[in-house]
Design a protein around this motif. Sequence first.
Motif, mmCIF file in Angstrom:
data_model
loop_
_atom_site.group_PDB
_atom_site.id
_atom_site.type_symbol
_atom_site.label_atom_id
_atom_site.label_comp_id
_atom_site.label_asym_id
_atom_site.label_seq_id
_atom_site.Cartn_x
_atom_site.Cartn_y
_atom_site.Cartn_z
ATOM 1 N N GLY A 295 0.815 -1.211 0.000
ATOM 2 C CA GLY A 295 0.000 0.000 0.000
ATOM 3 C C GLY A 295 0.846 1.258 0.000
ATOM 4 O O GLY A 295 0.551 2.220 -0.717
ATOM 5 N N ARG A 296 1.898 1.261 0.798
ATOM 6 C CA ARG A 296 2.786 2.430 0.838
ATOM 7 C C ARG A 296 3.403 2.698 -0.532
ATOM 8 O O ARG A 296 3.440 3.847 -1.000
ATOM 9 N N LEU A 297 3.869 1.652 -1.190
ATOM 10 C CA LEU A 297 4.502 1.818 -2.496
ATOM 11 C C LEU A 297 3.513 2.333 -3.533
ATOM 12 O O LEU A 297 3.855 3.181 -4.372
ATOM 13 N N LEU A 298 2.271 1.847 -3.492
ATOM 14 C CA LEU A 298 1.257 2.313 -4.431
ATOM 15 C C LEU A 298 0.941 3.790 -4.178
ATOM 16 O O LEU A 298 0.804 4.585 -5.126
ATOM 17 N N ILE A 299 0.840 4.189 -2.924
ATOM 18 C CA ILE A 299 0.587 5.592 -2.594
ATOM 19 C C ILE A 299 1.731 6.468 -3.089
ATOM 20 O O ILE A 299 1.517 7.524 -3.694
ATOM 21 N N GLU A 300 2.961 6.041 -2.844
ATOM 22 C CA GLU A 300 4.117 6.836 -3.260
ATOM 23 C C GLU A 300 4.190 6.951 -4.784
ATOM 24 O O GLU A 300 4.508 8.026 -5.319
ATOM 25 N N ARG A 301 3.892 5.861 -5.500
ATOM 26 C CA ARG A 301 3.899 5.916 -6.972
ATOM 27 C C ARG A 301 2.840 6.886 -7.477
ATOM 28 O O ARG A 301 3.082 7.684 -8.380
ATOM 29 N N THR A 302 1.639 6.789 -6.889
ATOM 30 C CA THR A 302 0.551 7.660 -7.325
ATOM 31 C C THR A 302 0.874 9.120 -7.037
ATOM 32 O O THR A 302 0.619 9.998 -7.877
ATOM 33 N N ALA A 303 1.432 9.380 -5.869
ATOM 34 C CA ALA A 303 1.810 10.754 -5.540
ATOM 35 C C ALA A 303 2.808 11.295 -6.560
ATOM 36 O O ALA A 303 2.666 12.429 -7.049
ATOM 37 N N ALA A 304 3.803 10.490 -6.903
ATOM 38 C CA ALA A 304 4.819 10.927 -7.874
ATOM 39 C C ALA A 304 4.202 11.198 -9.233
ATOM 40 O O ALA A 304 4.583 12.155 -9.933
ATOM 41 N N GLU A 305 3.233 10.384 -9.631
ATOM 42 C CA GLU A 305 2.560 10.589 -10.914
ATOM 43 C C GLU A 305 1.818 11.923 -10.968
ATOM 44 O O GLU A 305 1.563 12.453 -12.046
ATOM 45 N N HIS A 306 1.454 12.451 -9.783
ATOM 46 C CA HIS A 306 0.722 13.717 -9.721
ATOM 47 C C HIS A 306 1.611 14.852 -9.229
ATOM 48 O O HIS A 306 1.117 15.886 -8.764
ATOM 49 N N GLY A 307 2.928 14.658 -9.345
ATOM 50 C CA GLY A 307 3.861 15.713 -8.975
ATOM 51 C C GLY A 307 3.901 16.017 -7.496
ATOM 52 O O GLY A 307 4.216 17.141 -7.096
ATOM 53 N N ARG A 308 3.596 15.012 -6.683
ATOM 54 C CA ARG A 308 3.564 15.198 -5.241
ATOM 55 C C ARG A 308 4.556 14.249 -4.592
ATOM 56 O O ARG A 308 5.064 13.312 -5.220
#
Length: 293
Positions: free
Chosen positions: A195-208
Amino acid sequence: MKIRIGYAPGAREPERDDFTGLCRSLEELGFDSLWVTERATGPGGDPVALLAHAGAVTERIKLGTAVMTLPGRQPALLAQQLATLDHLSGGRLLPAFGLGQRLDAEHQAFGVARGERVALFEELLPLLRRFWSGERVTHDGPRFSFDGVAVRPTPVRGAFDVWMGGTADAELRRAGRLADGWLAAFVTPAEAERGRLLIERTAAEHGRSIDPEHFGVTVAYRHGDAPAALRVPRPGLSDADLAALVPSLDALDGTLTRYIEAGFSKFVLAPLHSPADWRTELTALRDVLALQT
């Protein structure tokens, strides 16, 4: 590692002396914070009222919601309510939000159909942030409309780090897009890491990006055997999985080590039972985890 205590009285209504004793014992024994659950149709009490009382009888511990239902609330009033609590507690509030429990009674209590919750959440959270920034909010959305509306007070530190709960992939991606942290619950260390890795990937995809210290997990622990009823939320749960998800007090330190290795540093610990005396319970917990006061 920061140890936080979750308050979920189960089938009991909150009692003044019991809850006050918990709050003061947390402060005196050196714990980081108190986190309260929300279930509108249960006996546990309103989270804001509980945290207001906790703030009044303590000076140091932080005050968190684990987690507060967002759909069904009015954003301007909620922004003011939580910022007021933050001011009166000296800037100690830590809000965490979710969609709410998957129970028909809860949906009815909040006046929200289950299928409406996601769209409401997506509209509500950005509005809360705008109100907390102090701006005059103009917004014309599917559910809420504001024309130059501002609310006071704003948070003591100018903004809140908003955490989110949830474990489904859609909830994790939403946390990556919108949240400042994630509070997982009832997940194994391996599931927590995924879950942490998915959150971090998604954040990076949105410039966060999300602070690596902003990943936490709620861990229920037990004295004695785990109740068989705990298998209900997770069908097919083996004895080994159950022992990992709900460790005994003696095994708790090893379980937390596994979560630390998965990238988590904040832990909301919640006893499955209702302690007869919170100070005795917290002292035993502190000793097992070798916490420094």
